[in-house]
Design a protein around this motif. Structure first.
Motif, PDB file in Angstrom:
ATOM      1  N   LEU A  11      36.943  54.503  17.121  1.00  0.00           N
ATOM      2  CA  LEU A  11      36.076  53.846  16.151  1.00  0.00           C
ATOM      3  C   LEU A  11      36.910  52.925  15.271  1.00  0.00           C
ATOM      4  O   LEU A  11      38.127  53.088  15.177  1.00  0.00           O
ATOM      5  CB  LEU A  11      35.402  54.881  15.240  1.00  0.00           C
ATOM      6  N   VAL A  12      36.240  52.015  14.598  1.00  0.00           N
ATOM      7  CA  VAL A  12      36.884  51.204  13.567  1.00  0.00           C
ATOM      8  C   VAL A  12      36.044  51.330  12.307  1.00  0.00           C
ATOM      9  O   VAL A  12      34.848  51.009  12.311  1.00  0.00           O
ATOM     10  CB  VAL A  12      37.003  49.723  13.975  1.00  0.00           C
ATOM     11  N   GLY A  13      36.648  51.842  11.239  1.00  0.00           N
ATOM     12  CA  GLY A  13      35.982  51.923   9.939  1.00  0.00           C
ATOM     13  C   GLY A  13      36.340  50.708   9.113  1.00  0.00           C
ATOM     14  O   GLY A  13      37.425  50.141   9.258  1.00  0.00           O
ATOM     15  N   SER A  14      35.424  50.295   8.248  1.00  0.00           N
ATOM     16  CA  SER A  14      35.636  49.107   7.426  1.00  0.00           C
ATOM     17  C   SER A  14      35.282  49.419   5.974  1.00  0.00           C
ATOM     18  O   SER A  14      34.350  50.174   5.709  1.00  0.00           O
ATOM     19  CB  SER A  14      34.754  47.976   7.954  1.00  0.00           C
ATOM     20  N   SER A  15      36.036  48.821   5.055  1.00  0.00           N
ATOM     21  CA  SER A  15      35.771  49.031   3.631  1.00  0.00           C
ATOM     22  C   SER A  15      36.332  47.872   2.822  1.00  0.00           C
ATOM     23  O   SER A  15      37.374  47.313   3.169  1.00  0.00           O
ATOM     24  CB  SER A  15      36.421  50.331   3.157  1.00  0.00           C
ATOM     25  N   THR A  16      35.668  47.560   1.732  1.00  0.00           N
ATOM     26  CA  THR A  16      36.196  46.571   0.796  1.00  0.00           C
ATOM     27  C   THR A  16      37.113  47.231  -0.228  1.00  0.00           C
ATOM     28  O   THR A  16      37.817  46.538  -0.957  1.00  0.00           O
ATOM     29  CB  THR A  16      35.049  45.859   0.040  1.00  0.00           C
ATOM     30  N   LYS A  17      37.131  48.587  -0.270  1.00  0.00           N
ATOM     31  CA  LYS A  17      37.904  49.321  -1.281  1.00  0.00           C
ATOM     32  C   LYS A  17      39.322  49.665  -0.842  1.00  0.00           C
ATOM     33  O   LYS A  17      40.276  49.357  -1.538  1.00  0.00           O
ATOM     34  CB  LYS A  17      37.184  50.609  -1.657  1.00  0.00           C
ATOM     35  N   SER A  18      39.444  50.380   0.324  1.00  0.00           N
ATOM     36  CA  SER A  18      40.761  50.881   0.720  1.00  0.00           C
ATOM     37  C   SER A  18      40.753  51.365   2.160  1.00  0.00           C
ATOM     38  O   SER A  18      39.693  51.528   2.776  1.00  0.00           O
ATOM     39  CB  SER A  18      41.170  52.059  -0.181  1.00  0.00           C
ATOM     40  N   ALA A  22      37.785  53.373   4.336  1.00  0.00           N
ATOM     41  CA  ALA A  22      37.396  52.963   5.684  1.00  0.00           C
ATOM     42  C   ALA A  22      37.435  54.154   6.646  1.00  0.00           C
ATOM     43  O   ALA A  22      36.536  54.330   7.476  1.00  0.00           O
ATOM     44  CB  ALA A  22      38.308  51.843   6.190  1.00  0.00           C
ATOM     45  N   ILE A  23      38.465  54.993   6.531  1.00  0.00           N
ATOM     46  CA  ILE A  23      38.577  56.203   7.355  1.00  0.00           C
ATOM     47  C   ILE A  23      37.417  57.144   7.067  1.00  0.00           C
ATOM     48  O   ILE A  23      36.742  57.629   7.981  1.00  0.00           O
ATOM     49  CB  ILE A  23      39.925  56.909   7.108  1.00  0.00           C
ATOM     50  N   SER A  24      37.166  57.388   5.799  1.00  0.00           N
ATOM     51  CA  SER A  24      36.089  58.302   5.409  1.00  0.00           C
ATOM     52  C   SER A  24      34.731  57.820   5.895  1.00  0.00           C
ATOM     53  O   SER A  24      33.922  58.606   6.398  1.00  0.00           O
ATOM     54  CB  SER A  24      36.045  58.469   3.890  1.00  0.00           C
ATOM     55  N   LYS A  25      34.468  56.528   5.775  1.00  0.00           N
ATOM     56  CA  LYS A  25      33.189  55.975   6.227  1.00  0.00           C
ATOM     57  C   LYS A  25      33.019  56.147   7.734  1.00  0.00           C
ATOM     58  O   LYS A  25      31.933  56.482   8.202  1.00  0.00           O
ATOM     59  CB  LYS A  25      33.079  54.498   5.858  1.00  0.00           C
ATOM     60  N   ALA A  26      34.070  55.906   8.501  1.00  0.00           N
ATOM     61  CA  ALA A  26      33.980  56.051   9.955  1.00  0.00           C
ATOM     62  C   ALA A  26      33.694  57.506  10.339  1.00  0.00           C
ATOM     63  O   ALA A  26      32.844  57.783  11.191  1.00  0.00           O
ATOM     64  CB  ALA A  26      35.269  55.567  10.621  1.00  0.00           C
ATOM     65  N   ILE A  27      34.391  58.440   9.705  1.00  0.00           N
ATOM     66  CA  ILE A  27      34.198  59.861  10.013  1.00  0.00           C
ATOM     67  C   ILE A  27      32.806  60.331   9.580  1.00  0.00           C
ATOM     68  O   ILE A  27      32.122  61.037  10.327  1.00  0.00           O
ATOM     69  CB  ILE A  27      35.306  60.710   9.373  1.00  0.00           C
ATOM     70  N   GLU A  28      32.380  59.931   8.397  1.00  0.00           N
ATOM     71  CA  GLU A  28      31.052  60.318   7.916  1.00  0.00           C
ATOM     72  C   GLU A  28      29.958  59.797   8.838  1.00  0.00           C
ATOM     73  O   GLU A  28      29.011  60.511   9.172  1.00  0.00           O
ATOM     74  CB  GLU A  28      30.829  59.809   6.490  1.00  0.00           C
ATOM     75  N   ARG A  29      30.094  58.541   9.273  1.00  0.00           N
ATOM     76  CA  ARG A  29      29.075  57.963  10.173  1.00  0.00           C
ATOM     77  C   ARG A  29      29.082  58.672  11.524  1.00  0.00           C
ATOM     78  O   ARG A  29      28.026  58.994  12.068  1.00  0.00           O
ATOM     79  CB  ARG A  29      29.332  56.463  10.354  1.00  0.00           C
ATOM     80  N   ALA A  30      30.246  58.937  12.075  1.00  0.00           N
ATOM     81  CA  ALA A  30      30.333  59.629  13.359  1.00  0.00           C
ATOM     82  C   ALA A  30      29.725  61.023  13.269  1.00  0.00           C
ATOM     83  O   ALA A  30      29.061  61.486  14.202  1.00  0.00           O
ATOM     84  CB  ALA A  30      31.784  59.707  13.820  1.00  0.00           C
TER      85      ALA A  30
END
Length: 72
Positions: A11-18, A22-30
């Motif tokens: 996966l590739v996570g994306s974030s404007t913050k850090s 980005a890692i947390s968003k990818a894991i949460e979505r998965a």
């Protein structure tokens, strides 16, 4: 101790913050659609630059899921 078999996805996570966000968003979505997420590995970090500043962080991940009996 039982033996486990894992399936791995990328996966590739994306974030404007850090990168952490980005890692947390990818894991949460998965985790919304996948079960038994057990581990992750960061494989790459990159970003998008706009007006000389970091606009987005992009983090490539491998995520390991423990398979249940009968899973493919």
């Amino acid at each position: 101790m039982s033996n486990h078999v894992y399936k791995q996805i990328e996966l590739v996570g994306s974030s404007t913050k850090s990168t952490d966000d980005a890692i947390s968003k990818a894991i949460e979505r998965a985790s919304e659609t996948l079960r038994h997420l057990d581990w992750f590995e960061v494989t790459e970090v990159r970003g998008h630059i706009k007006d000389g500043k970091v606009a987005h962080w992009q983090v490539g991940l491998k995520i390991g899921m423990r398979l249940e009996d009968g899973d493919v």
